[in-house]
Design an enzyme around this catalytic site. Structure first.
Site, mmCIF file in Angstrom:
data_model
loop_
_atom_site.group_PDB
_atom_site.id
_atom_site.type_symbol
_atom_site.label_atom_id
_atom_site.label_comp_id
_atom_site.label_asym_id
_atom_site.label_seq_id
_atom_site.Cartn_x
_atom_site.Cartn_y
_atom_site.Cartn_z
ATOM 1 N N SER A 15 0.829 -1.215 0.000
ATOM 2 C CA SER A 15 0.000 0.000 0.000
ATOM 3 C C SER A 15 0.862 1.264 0.000
ATOM 4 O O SER A 15 0.539 2.242 -0.680
ATOM 5 C CB SER A 15 -0.971 0.000 1.186
ATOM 6 O OG SER A 15 -0.275 -0.092 2.415
ATOM 7 N N HIS A 106 9.099 2.757 9.436
ATOM 8 C CA HIS A 106 8.821 1.786 10.500
ATOM 9 C C HIS A 106 7.540 2.202 11.211
ATOM 10 O O HIS A 106 7.342 3.381 11.504
ATOM 11 C CB HIS A 106 9.983 1.726 11.491
ATOM 12 C CG HIS A 106 9.828 0.630 12.490
ATOM 13 N ND1 HIS A 106 10.088 -0.689 12.186
ATOM 14 C CD2 HIS A 106 9.380 0.642 13.778
ATOM 15 C CE1 HIS A 106 9.835 -1.437 13.248
ATOM 16 N NE2 HIS A 106 9.404 -0.652 14.219
#
Length: 192
Positions: A15, A106
């Site tokens: 995505s 992250h």
């Protein structure tokens, strides 16, 4: 200014990769020129194909071979590398080839919930288990140590005690969709 070719490395659904491809399709500074995955069945490859971006599967064993990866980097004239959910550690030769031109995203506020085994839902479950009142995303430079590179930027979102790990993941993912492409654009334009 010449348009910078970006390589996106991803292991999963992609995505963030799709978001980057769409974002940079309208920007003069850069474009996603190549998608690399270590998994032949990663959905990111379907996204890249649908959006007309070349993609290559480079298994973990091949990733260790400079003649494989650097040939791709040269073939596609890559000037910037983005890790977007790429699970294998990046070999030193590749990090050395892209000084200050390789970033990772992250899904937590590093240094919390980083390191080996801390990816995807594992991170959000750990955040929930710890009773955190906020979470967020971190963009950092890539180094040979997992999630240990200097932090470039972090974005935060508040959590409520009733949030499930899925709720936490959804909140954090919204931050990624909004901010990650803009951060990369600023880095390429050297405004961070």
């Amino acid at each position: 200014m010449e348009r910078v070719n970006i390589a996106v490395f991803a292991s999963g659904s992609g995505s963030n990769c799709e978001n980057l491809i769409q974002y940079f399709s309208e920007k003069p500074c850069a474009r996603v020129a190549l998608v690399i995955s270590n998994k032949a069945d990663a959905y990111v490859l379907e996204r890249a194909k649908r959006l007309g971006v070349p993609s290559v599967v480079v298994p973990k064993t091949e990733l260790q071979k400079p003649e494989v990866v650097m040939t791709l980097m040269e073939q596609y004239q890559i000037g910037f590398v983005v890790l977007a959910g790429f699970l294998p550690l990046i070999p030193n030769y590749l990090i050395d080839a892209f000084p200050s031109k390789m970033v990772n995203i992250h899904p937590s506020l590093l240094p919390k919930y980083g390191g080996k085994g801390m990816w995807g839902h594992h991170v959000h479950e750990a955040v929930k288990a710890a009773g955190e009142t906020e979470t967020g995303m971190t963009v950092h430079w890539v180094t040979p140590q997992c999630d240990a590179g200097d932090i470039i930027v972090q974005y935060r979102v508040a959590l409520s005690p009733s949030d499930t790990a899925d709720d936490i993941a959804a909140k954090e993912h919204l931050l990624e969709m909004e901010h990650f492409p803009k951060v990369i654009e600023k880095l390429i334009n050297s405004t961070i």
